[in-house]
Design an enzyme around this catalytic site. Structure first.
Site, short mmCIF file in Angstrom:
data_model
loop_
_atom_site.label_atom_id
_atom_site.label_comp_id
_atom_site.label_asym_id
_atom_site.label_seq_id
_atom_site.Cartn_x
_atom_site.Cartn_y
_atom_site.Cartn_z
N HIS A 472 0.83 -1.21 0.00
CA HIS A 472 0.00 0.00 0.00
C HIS A 472 0.87 1.26 0.00
O HIS A 472 0.69 2.15 -0.84
CB HIS A 472 -0.91 -0.01 1.23
CG HIS A 472 -1.77 1.21 1.38
ND1 HIS A 472 -3.10 1.23 1.05
CD2 HIS A 472 -1.49 2.47 1.81
CE1 HIS A 472 -3.60 2.43 1.26
NE2 HIS A 472 -2.64 3.21 1.74
N GLU A 473 1.80 1.34 0.94
CA GLU A 473 2.63 2.54 1.01
C GLU A 473 3.53 2.67 -0.22
O GLU A 473 3.80 3.78 -0.68
CB GLU A 473 3.46 2.54 2.30
CG GLU A 473 2.63 2.55 3.58
CD GLU A 473 1.59 3.66 3.62
OE1 GLU A 473 1.82 4.72 3.00
OE2 GLU A 473 0.55 3.47 4.27
N HIS A 476 1.66 4.39 -2.93
CA HIS A 476 1.78 5.84 -2.80
C HIS A 476 3.12 6.32 -3.34
O HIS A 476 3.21 7.34 -4.04
CB HIS A 476 1.68 6.24 -1.32
CG HIS A 476 0.30 6.30 -0.77
ND1 HIS A 476 -0.72 7.01 -1.36
CD2 HIS A 476 -0.23 5.77 0.36
CE1 HIS A 476 -1.82 6.91 -0.63
NE2 HIS A 476 -1.55 6.16 0.41
N HIS A 479 3.27 6.56 -6.99
CA HIS A 479 2.53 7.73 -7.45
C HIS A 479 3.44 8.96 -7.46
O HIS A 479 3.33 9.82 -8.35
CB HIS A 479 1.33 7.95 -6.52
CG HIS A 479 0.25 8.79 -7.10
ND1 HIS A 479 -0.84 9.19 -6.35
CD2 HIS A 479 0.07 9.34 -8.32
CE1 HIS A 479 -1.63 9.93 -7.10
NE2 HIS A 479 -1.11 10.03 -8.30
#
Length: 684
Positions: A472-473, A476, A479
């Site tokens: 998940h991190e 990010h 991104h």
């Protein structure tokens, strides 16, 4: 000149001079950065030439380079590796930083030039990205008070400055409660039920606190959640649960309840100054949801299905409880304990079987490998450069390459420590832009987790939930690293709050892909690939517990919205309000919110998620729908789908309207069907 922050950063890659930093360096460095930033702003605002997109909007995006880099460094350190001295500096500097930023947004000459460009004929000649920058900067100024009447501006500045101070204190209080509390397991009976990995982590936590022969449970999630899951001592589970959920409401100097009241009073005043009835109306006006009602409707659409799913899960837990001859009804501190028993009996699955296949370094290889197959990225750890020093010995640095070109730096900070706030998050030391002082700038992006560090010589083993958090991190981080836009204001994660979780939650799906697990999930001792049968059991059990987890999350999100839709706070009893809100929703007594208000950092450490904790569900609709694009192709690495994902999601930043970007990727708007199905939240 002994202050390294007052000199150019000549570290390799332009990294901050971590090794030379001291807390006392920041105040004079910010004084210099404030002055430099103001001179840049004055040059734009007082430019005698007529305002144009280039001499006003592009110049503003480029301004503040020194200030922004210093602020990024400062806030990264206060979150990831603070100290009593740095916290003192933080309490002094945060209101000054807020006042400085507010003074720029309130600069009438500057806004007049931006406003003139926004209403000029030049707009029609701008391309899509230039228009997007103009719209976003113009709206930034309006939402930060540029159109508030002159007579109210001084008060608005006071509100913004005071909020910054209160939010800093809130976060520091939670960190202190987390770092001060320890449950010592001095007797063998205190450790009943704990497995080898939990005991090793407890020994490591005790050693960190000066008792190398002891066993300690802390309020780091990686410590307390396994204890609640495996400990056979119901009384100690209750003590740990009450300490964990009671952070920020323990009385004394770290109690956050009075801070919450003042924060909410000021936010309501801020909303009214902007012309909105409630803070929720103000906050959501610039998000995809647009209104609190739209966000609440989505949450309630899932709430009943989540409660029904939890009721079905509870029936399974009750059968285990009764089979063990235990008379007490299931309480919140019991849920994870019995849930684990169901996993072991019904799904033949437990952490002792799973964790040996999820060694941290192998999972880092896995997340890198997925990024390589999807986006062509390669990662090379920086270990041989003697002049590269980061802020803690456990932190790792990687070069990120694509097509033979260095395109980003990635920092991985994965372990819990007392100087680090809880939770997991991504941050940036430098954003991607092609509009930097010297042209193009590559990003420096970091992720922060709070995994328990194993004793020296032992492997760092993760639960599958930990693996999802890691992915998940890193989603990010991708991104930020894959951003390919002209302007810093539009770069990377500078998107709507209810869109920013799409890239991160989407990337989690690859953590459970059988082809990924087969390649990377290998037994730390034998090297054996994870058995297909075990993968099947992991997938079968994946939806079990979703009722509890979604009730937890939705309870917190609905409480957040209810609080920020309130208009009066003078008589607010924070915990009573929370209890009344949960009761009105029909909160199951054996469940509990994911975050109690007294330690809800998302809401009160800054304003980013205030009235916006719903965004994870909003993004879940997007991410599950997006992953189905790969499933429809029958290939989780379909090249054409990955190319569209890169172009319209991961690299696009805020250069386009997010709804339009998603439609360009998917060919249509998202629907919630995939999310409800994948989470097992189908009402019966």
């Amino acid at each position: 000149m002994n202050n390294p922050l007052l000199r150019p950063w000549h570290s390799p890659y332009g990294l901050p001079p971590f090794a030379q930093l001291r807390p006392e360096h920041f105040a004079p460095a910010f004084d210099a950065a404030f002055a430099n930033h103001w001179s840049e702003i004055a040059a734009i605002a007082e430019n005698p030439a007529p305002p144009t997109f280039a001499n006003t909007v592009v110049a503003l995006d480029r301004a503040g380079w020194q200030f922004n880099r210093l602020a990024d460094l400062f806030f990264n350190l206060t979150a990831a590796h603070t100290s009593a001295e740095l916290e003192t500096v933080e309490r002094d500097l945060v209101p000054r930083i807020a006042a400085h930023t507010n003074s720029i947004f309130m600069n009438e000459q500057l806004f007049a030039r931006i406003d003139a460009v926004a209403t000029s004929a030049e707009v029609a000649r701008l391309d899509e990205q230039d228009r997007r920058l103009l719209v976003r900067i113009h709206l930034d100024f309006i939402r930060q008070g540029a159109r508030i009447p002159a007579g109210m501006r001084a008060r608005y500045a006071e509100v913004v400055t005071r909020l910054a101070a209160l939010q800093t204190r809130f976060s520091q209080n939670v960190l202190k409660d987390e770092s001060d509390w320890v449950l010592w397991l001095d007797q063998p009976a205190d450790r009943a039920g704990l497995g080898e990995s939990q005991l090793a982590n407890a020994r490591a936590a005790a050693a960190e606190r000066g008792r190398p022969d002891g066993y300690a449970i802390t309020l780091a999630r990686s410590s307390v959640v396994p204890f609640l899951t495996f400990s056979q001592r119901r009384d100690l589970r209750e003590a740990a649960w009450r300490a964990w959920t009671g952070r920020g409401a323990c009385g004394g100097a770290t109690d956050n309840r009075a801070l919450i009241i003042e924060i909410m009073q000021l936010r309501q005043e801020q909303a009214r100054l902007h012309g909105y009835e409630t803070y929720a109306d103000y906050a959501l006006a610039d998000r995809m949801a647009a209104t609190p009602q739209a966000a609440r409707e989505l949450l309630l659409e899932v709430w009943d299905a989540a409660r029904q799913t939890l009721a079905r899960e509870k029936a399974m837990l009750e059968s285990v409880r009764l089979s063990h001859g235990i008379g007490e009804p299931i309480a919140p501190w019991d849920w994870r304990f019995y849930e684990e028993r169901v996993r072991q009996s019904h799904f033949e699955l437990n952490d002792a079987q799973v964790k040996p296949y999820f060694e941290l370094d192998r999972m880092i290889e896995a997340m890198f490998g997925v990024a390589n197959r999807l986006f062509g990225l390669s990662f090379q750890e920086v270990t041989a450069a003697p002049d590269v020093t980061l802020y803690h010995p456990e932190v790792r640095l990687f070069e990120v390459h694509r097509d033979g070109r260095l395109m980003a730096l990635f920092i991985a900070d994965n372990f819990a420590r007392p100087s680090k706030r809880g939770g997991a998050w991504m941050s940036s030391y430098r954003a991607q832009t092609r509009n930097g002082p010297d042209g193009a700038v590559i990003p420096i992006v970091a992720i922060h987790n709070n995994f328990a560090k194993a004793p020296a010589g032992q492997p760092n083993l993760l639960t599958f939930d930990d693996v999802r958090t890691l992915f998940h991190e890193f989603g990010h981080a991708l991104h930020g690293m894959l951003s390919d836009v002209r302007y810093e204001r539009l770069s990377g994660t500078n998107v709507f709050q209810d869109y920013v979780e799409l890239p991160s939650q989407l990337y989690e799906h690859w953590a459970g892909e059988p082809t990924v697990l087969a390649r990377y999930a290998r037994h730390h001792a034998t090297g054996e690939s994870i058995p297909d049968a075990l993968v099947a059991r992991i997938k079968a059990a994946a939806k079990f517990g979703n009722g509890f987890q979604n009730v937890q999350y939705l309870a917190s999100a609905l409480t957040d919205l209810a609080l920020h839709q309130r208009t009066q706070f003078d008589d607010l009893d924070v915990l009573a309000f929370e209890e009344a809100t949960l009761a009105s929703l029909g909160m199951p007594p054996e469940a509990h919110p994911m975050h109690r208000l007294s330690h809800f950092r998302h809401l009160f450490s800054d304003h980013s998620y205030a009235a916006g904790y719903y965004v994870y569900l909003w993004a879940a609709v997007l991410d599950n729908d997006a992953y189905e694009a790969f499933e429809e192709k029958g290939d989780p690495f379909d090249a054409a789908t990955a190319a569209r994902l890169l172009e319209f999601v991961y690299s696009a930043g805020n250069s386009r309207d997010p709804a339009a970007s998603y439609r360009s990727f998917r060919g249509r708007d998202a629907t919630p069907k995939a999310m409800l199905r994948k989470r097992g939240l189908v009402a019966v």
